[in-house]
Design a protein around this motif. Structure first.
Motif, mmCIF file in Angstrom:
data_model
loop_
_atom_site.group_PDB
_atom_site.id
_atom_site.type_symbol
_atom_site.label_atom_id
_atom_site.label_comp_id
_atom_site.label_asym_id
_atom_site.label_seq_id
_atom_site.Cartn_x
_atom_site.Cartn_y
_atom_site.Cartn_z
ATOM 1 N N SER A 37 0.838 -1.199 0.000
ATOM 2 C CA SER A 37 0.000 0.000 0.000
ATOM 3 C C SER A 37 0.873 1.249 0.000
ATOM 4 N N ILE A 38 0.810 2.035 -1.074
ATOM 5 C CA ILE A 38 1.627 3.236 -1.162
ATOM 6 C C ILE A 38 1.281 4.220 -0.049
ATOM 7 N N LEU A 39 0.013 4.355 0.289
ATOM 8 C CA LEU A 39 -0.369 5.289 1.351
ATOM 9 C C LEU A 39 0.170 4.841 2.701
ATOM 10 N N ALA A 40 0.126 3.541 2.966
ATOM 11 C CA ALA A 40 0.646 3.034 4.228
ATOM 12 C C ALA A 40 2.157 3.225 4.318
ATOM 13 N N VAL A 41 2.852 2.957 3.224
ATOM 14 C CA VAL A 41 4.314 3.088 3.208
ATOM 15 C C VAL A 41 4.714 4.554 3.367
ATOM 16 N N LEU A 42 4.063 5.446 2.649
ATOM 17 C CA LEU A 42 4.364 6.869 2.791
ATOM 18 C C LEU A 42 4.039 7.362 4.202
ATOM 19 N N GLY A 43 2.992 6.800 4.802
ATOM 20 C CA GLY A 43 2.586 7.178 6.154
ATOM 21 C C GLY A 43 3.598 6.813 7.231
ATOM 22 N N LEU A 44 4.504 5.898 6.910
ATOM 23 C CA LEU A 44 5.551 5.544 7.879
ATOM 24 C C LEU A 44 6.487 6.717 8.143
ATOM 25 N N ASP A 45 6.626 7.587 7.152
ATOM 26 C CA ASP A 45 7.553 8.712 7.243
ATOM 27 C C ASP A 45 8.960 8.214 7.585
ATOM 28 N N ALA A 46 9.389 7.169 6.880
ATOM 29 C CA ALA A 46 10.712 6.578 7.100
ATOM 30 C C ALA A 46 11.749 7.395 6.338
ATOM 31 N N ARG A 47 12.723 7.916 7.070
ATOM 32 C CA ARG A 47 13.695 8.839 6.496
ATOM 33 C C ARG A 47 15.086 8.228 6.376
ATOM 34 N N HIS A 48 15.929 8.941 5.650
ATOM 35 C CA HIS A 48 17.318 8.531 5.464
ATOM 36 C C HIS A 48 17.971 8.230 6.818
ATOM 37 N N GLY A 49 18.638 7.092 6.888
ATOM 38 C CA GLY A 49 19.354 6.713 8.102
ATOM 39 C C GLY A 49 18.527 5.951 9.117
ATOM 40 N N GLU A 50 17.216 5.944 8.960
ATOM 41 C CA GLU A 50 16.356 5.209 9.885
ATOM 42 C C GLU A 50 16.329 3.733 9.510
ATOM 43 N N GLU A 51 15.951 2.918 10.469
ATOM 44 C CA GLU A 51 15.858 1.483 10.252
ATOM 45 C C GLU A 51 14.392 1.078 10.161
ATOM 46 N N VAL A 52 14.112 0.146 9.264
ATOM 47 C CA VAL A 52 12.778 -0.434 9.156
ATOM 48 C C VAL A 52 12.894 -1.950 9.248
ATOM 49 N N VAL A 53 11.791 -2.574 9.612
ATOM 50 C CA VAL A 53 11.731 -4.025 9.703
ATOM 51 C C VAL A 53 10.839 -4.526 8.568
ATOM 52 N N LEU A 54 11.415 -5.354 7.708
ATOM 53 C CA LEU A 54 10.674 -5.981 6.617
ATOM 54 C C LEU A 54 10.294 -7.385 7.040
ATOM 55 N N SER A 55 9.102 -7.825 6.691
ATOM 56 C CA SER A 55 8.741 -9.212 6.983
ATOM 57 C C SER A 55 7.823 -9.760 5.910
ATOM 58 N N ALA A 56 7.989 -11.055 5.671
ATOM 59 C CA ALA A 56 7.180 -11.784 4.690
ATOM 60 C C ALA A 56 7.188 -13.246 5.102
ATOM 61 N N GLU A 57 6.170 -13.957 4.673
ATOM 62 C CA GLU A 57 6.081 -15.375 5.028
ATOM 63 C C GLU A 57 5.653 -16.171 3.811
ATOM 64 N N GLY A 58 6.332 -17.272 3.592
ATOM 65 C CA GLY A 58 5.961 -18.158 2.500
ATOM 66 C C GLY A 58 7.124 -18.439 1.579
ATOM 67 N N PRO A 59 6.878 -19.295 0.596
ATOM 68 C CA PRO A 59 7.922 -19.622 -0.372
ATOM 69 C C PRO A 59 8.385 -18.356 -1.099
ATOM 70 N N GLY A 60 9.678 -18.152 -1.175
ATOM 71 C CA GLY A 60 10.226 -16.993 -1.858
ATOM 72 C C GLY A 60 10.365 -15.757 -0.990
ATOM 73 N N ALA A 61 10.074 -15.888 0.305
ATOM 74 C CA ALA A 61 10.139 -14.722 1.197
ATOM 75 C C ALA A 61 11.548 -14.142 1.262
#
Length: 88
Positions: A47-71
């Motif tokens: 979701s582009i709106l959800a991702v933009l809403g994070l306000d994640a900036r240069h130098g900050e850390e984010v946590v990515l997660s996925a589940e399933g084959p190919g994660a």
């Protein structure tokens, strides 16, 4: 569930073009994919709106997660986008 902590290297953070490329990549995956700041609720990485809403900036850390084959492969792709200094 596969998780990965990634530092954002893009000078503009996870905003505008880098966010659009990130969401497009996540949207191609058949599995649920989330992204969030450590200690906060993750959002739908497709979701582009959800991702933009994070306000994640240069130098900050984010946590990515996925589940399933190919994660792991998907997280590799998403991490590569986030660690591109010029914002992909």
């Amino acid at each position: 569930m596969t998780e990965r902590n990634v530092k954002i290297e893009s000078k503009v953070g996870l905003h505008a073009r880098p966010a659009a490329l990130f969401v497009q990549t996540a949207a191609k995956a058949p599995m649920d994919v989330t992204v969030g700041k450590p200690g906060k609720d993750p959002v739908n990485a497709k979701s582009i709106l959800a991702v933009l809403g994070l306000d994640a900036r240069h130098g900050e850390e984010v946590v990515l997660s996925a589940e399933g084959p190919g994660a792991d492969a998907l997280l590799d792709e998403l991490e590569a986008l986030l660690t591109e200094p010029e914002g992909a």
